[in-house]
Design a protein around this motif. Structure first.
Motif, PDB file in Angstrom:
ATOM      1  N   SER A  83      -5.311   5.127  -2.462  1.00  0.00           N
ATOM      2  CA  SER A  83      -5.244   3.659  -2.429  1.00  0.00           C
ATOM      3  C   SER A  83      -3.936   3.248  -1.775  1.00  0.00           C
ATOM      4  O   SER A  83      -2.856   3.680  -2.197  1.00  0.00           O
ATOM      5  CB  SER A  83      -5.315   3.082  -3.839  1.00  0.00           C
ATOM      6  OG  SER A  83      -6.551   3.370  -4.426  1.00  0.00           O
ATOM      7  N   TYR A  84      -4.041   2.412  -0.758  1.00  0.00           N
ATOM      8  CA  TYR A  84      -2.858   1.987  -0.001  1.00  0.00           C
ATOM      9  C   TYR A  84      -3.035   0.515   0.345  1.00  0.00           C
ATOM     10  O   TYR A  84      -3.973   0.146   1.058  1.00  0.00           O
ATOM     11  CB  TYR A  84      -2.748   2.801   1.289  1.00  0.00           C
ATOM     12  CG  TYR A  84      -1.342   3.011   1.771  1.00  0.00           C
ATOM     13  CD1 TYR A  84      -0.773   4.278   1.775  1.00  0.00           C
ATOM     14  CD2 TYR A  84      -0.588   1.944   2.239  1.00  0.00           C
ATOM     15  CE1 TYR A  84       0.515   4.489   2.223  1.00  0.00           C
ATOM     16  CE2 TYR A  84       0.705   2.138   2.688  1.00  0.00           C
ATOM     17  CZ  TYR A  84       1.257   3.416   2.686  1.00  0.00           C
ATOM     18  OH  TYR A  84       2.544   3.620   3.131  1.00  0.00           O
ATOM     19  N   VAL A  85      -2.148  -0.316  -0.185  1.00  0.00           N
ATOM     20  CA  VAL A  85      -2.203  -1.754   0.082  1.00  0.00           C
ATOM     21  C   VAL A  85      -0.876  -2.193   0.695  1.00  0.00           C
ATOM     22  O   VAL A  85       0.190  -1.875   0.167  1.00  0.00           O
ATOM     23  CB  VAL A  85      -2.490  -2.560  -1.205  1.00  0.00           C
ATOM     24  CG1 VAL A  85      -2.432  -4.051  -0.928  1.00  0.00           C
ATOM     25  CG2 VAL A  85      -3.845  -2.174  -1.783  1.00  0.00           C
ATOM     26  N   ILE A  86      -0.969  -2.920   1.795  1.00  0.00           N
ATOM     27  CA  ILE A  86       0.200  -3.463   2.489  1.00  0.00           C
ATOM     28  C   ILE A  86       0.107  -4.979   2.452  1.00  0.00           C
ATOM     29  O   ILE A  86      -0.943  -5.547   2.742  1.00  0.00           O
ATOM     30  CB  ILE A  86       0.245  -2.999   3.954  1.00  0.00           C
ATOM     31  CG1 ILE A  86       0.295  -1.474   4.027  1.00  0.00           C
ATOM     32  CG2 ILE A  86       1.416  -3.619   4.692  1.00  0.00           C
ATOM     33  CD1 ILE A  86       0.031  -0.935   5.415  1.00  0.00           C
ATOM     34  N   VAL A  87       1.209  -5.615   2.101  1.00  0.00           N
ATOM     35  CA  VAL A  87       1.293  -7.073   2.114  1.00  0.00           C
ATOM     36  C   VAL A  87       2.488  -7.437   2.985  1.00  0.00           C
ATOM     37  O   VAL A  87       3.609  -7.008   2.708  1.00  0.00           O
ATOM     38  CB  VAL A  87       1.491  -7.651   0.694  1.00  0.00           C
ATOM     39  CG1 VAL A  87       1.595  -9.169   0.753  1.00  0.00           C
ATOM     40  CG2 VAL A  87       0.376  -7.199  -0.234  1.00  0.00           C
ATOM     41  N   GLY A  88       2.234  -8.207   4.036  1.00  0.00           N
ATOM     42  CA  GLY A  88       3.315  -8.588   4.932  1.00  0.00           C
ATOM     43  C   GLY A  88       3.293 -10.076   5.226  1.00  0.00           C
ATOM     44  O   GLY A  88       2.238 -10.707   5.189  1.00  0.00           O
ATOM     45  N   ALA A  89       4.471 -10.607   5.524  1.00  0.00           N
ATOM     46  CA  ALA A  89       4.552 -12.017   5.909  1.00  0.00           C
ATOM     47  C   ALA A  89       3.969 -12.209   7.301  1.00  0.00           C
ATOM     48  O   ALA A  89       3.182 -13.116   7.535  1.00  0.00           O
ATOM     49  CB  ALA A  89       5.993 -12.500   5.851  1.00  0.00           C
ATOM     50  N   THR A  90       4.350 -11.320   8.231  1.00  0.00           N
ATOM     51  CA  THR A  90       3.855 -11.394   9.601  1.00  0.00           C
ATOM     52  C   THR A  90       3.453 -10.001  10.075  1.00  0.00           C
ATOM     53  O   THR A  90       3.776  -8.999   9.444  1.00  0.00           O
ATOM     54  CB  THR A  90       4.926 -11.958  10.560  1.00  0.00           C
ATOM     55  OG1 THR A  90       6.066 -11.084  10.549  1.00  0.00           O
ATOM     56  CG2 THR A  90       5.339 -13.365  10.171  1.00  0.00           C
ATOM     57  N   LEU A  91       2.777  -9.963  11.206  1.00  0.00           N
ATOM     58  CA  LEU A  91       2.327  -8.715  11.808  1.00  0.00           C
ATOM     59  C   LEU A  91       3.032  -8.546  13.145  1.00  0.00           C
ATOM     60  O   LEU A  91       3.015  -9.452  13.980  1.00  0.00           O
ATOM     61  CB  LEU A  91       0.807  -8.764  12.020  1.00  0.00           C
ATOM     62  CG  LEU A  91       0.139  -7.525  12.572  1.00  0.00           C
ATOM     63  CD1 LEU A  91       0.242  -6.361  11.576  1.00  0.00           C
ATOM     64  CD2 LEU A  91      -1.334  -7.816  12.867  1.00  0.00           C
ATOM     65  N   SER A  92       3.657  -7.396  13.349  1.00  0.00           N
ATOM     66  CA  SER A  92       4.311  -7.114  14.622  1.00  0.00           C
ATOM     67  C   SER A  92       3.279  -7.192  15.742  1.00  0.00           C
ATOM     68  O   SER A  92       2.145  -6.722  15.584  1.00  0.00           O
ATOM     69  CB  SER A  92       4.935  -5.718  14.571  1.00  0.00           C
ATOM     70  OG  SER A  92       5.490  -5.390  15.825  1.00  0.00           O
ATOM     71  N   PRO A  93       3.631  -7.763  16.897  1.00  0.00           N
ATOM     72  CA  PRO A  93       2.670  -7.912  17.997  1.00  0.00           C
ATOM     73  C   PRO A  93       2.114  -6.577  18.511  1.00  0.00           C
ATOM     74  O   PRO A  93       1.031  -6.532  19.076  1.00  0.00           O
ATOM     75  CB  PRO A  93       3.465  -8.604  19.101  1.00  0.00           C
ATOM     76  CG  PRO A  93       4.669  -9.167  18.444  1.00  0.00           C
ATOM     77  CD  PRO A  93       4.922  -8.364  17.207  1.00  0.00           C
TER      78      PRO A  93
END
Length: 185
Positions: A83-93
């Protein structure tokens, strides 16, 4: 520029709130020990733990980052965590979430049960693979409760791997019809 800068500050503020909320919720639900702390992970922070399902321990990872970068995504795609969950404010282009999802699918073939998800606060982007365990659902519920609009799963084109809105019938990049499940590669 001012509008973009204001949005960035808003996302960073939400992410700071989520940093506390998510850890507290996972501790309260007994997924994490009380003394768990965030650790540095590339441009973000990470919590490693083991979820227990019917007495079986399953390694799990939660990552928070201001910007989800290729390093973070590559680590999530090639890692052996179920199980791997990523939460980010923005996504690198330079991050291609559609392609990363396909790569994770190939890598996770040897895992009986797995879940991979990336939540991006900007534009409420959600890309997932697999069936979420209860801790993953808890994360999703907290994120949706904390956002002005709920996350909606993006559809990944089976041909060019572009992300599309859930309601799209054809890919916005290559114009090929979107499939319900995608093709096996």
């Amino acid at each position: 520029m001012v509008e973009t800068q204001g949005q960035e500050q808003q996302f960073e503020s939400r992410l700071a709130d989520l940093r506390v909320l998510l850890l507290d919720a996972l501790v309260a639900a007994r997924y994490l020990p009380v003394d768990t702390r965030w650790h540095s992970h590339y441009t973000g922070e990470v919590v490693y733990f083991a979820d227990r399902v019917f007495g079986d321990e399953r390694p799990a990872v939660l990552v928070l980052a201001d910007e989800v970068t290729n390093d973070i995504i590559t680590d999530s795609v090639t890692g052996d965590f179920r199980s791997y969950v990523i939460v980010g404010a923005t996504l690198s282009p330079d991050v291609d979430l559609g392609k990363s999802r396909i790569e994770r699918l190939k890598h996770a073939e040897s895992l009986n049960e797995h879940y991979w998800a990336t939540f991006i606060l900007q534009d409420a982007i959600l890309v997932t693979l697999g069936t979420p365990l209860s801790w993953c659902r808890l994360i999703g519920e907290i994120l949706n409760a904390h956002m002005p609009a709920p996350f909606v799963q993006r559809r990944v084109c089976a041909y060019c791997h572009a992300l599309n809105e859930y309601s799209d019938k054809a890919c916005k990049r290559c114009n090929k019809q979107l499939m319900a499940t995608g093709r096996l590669e």
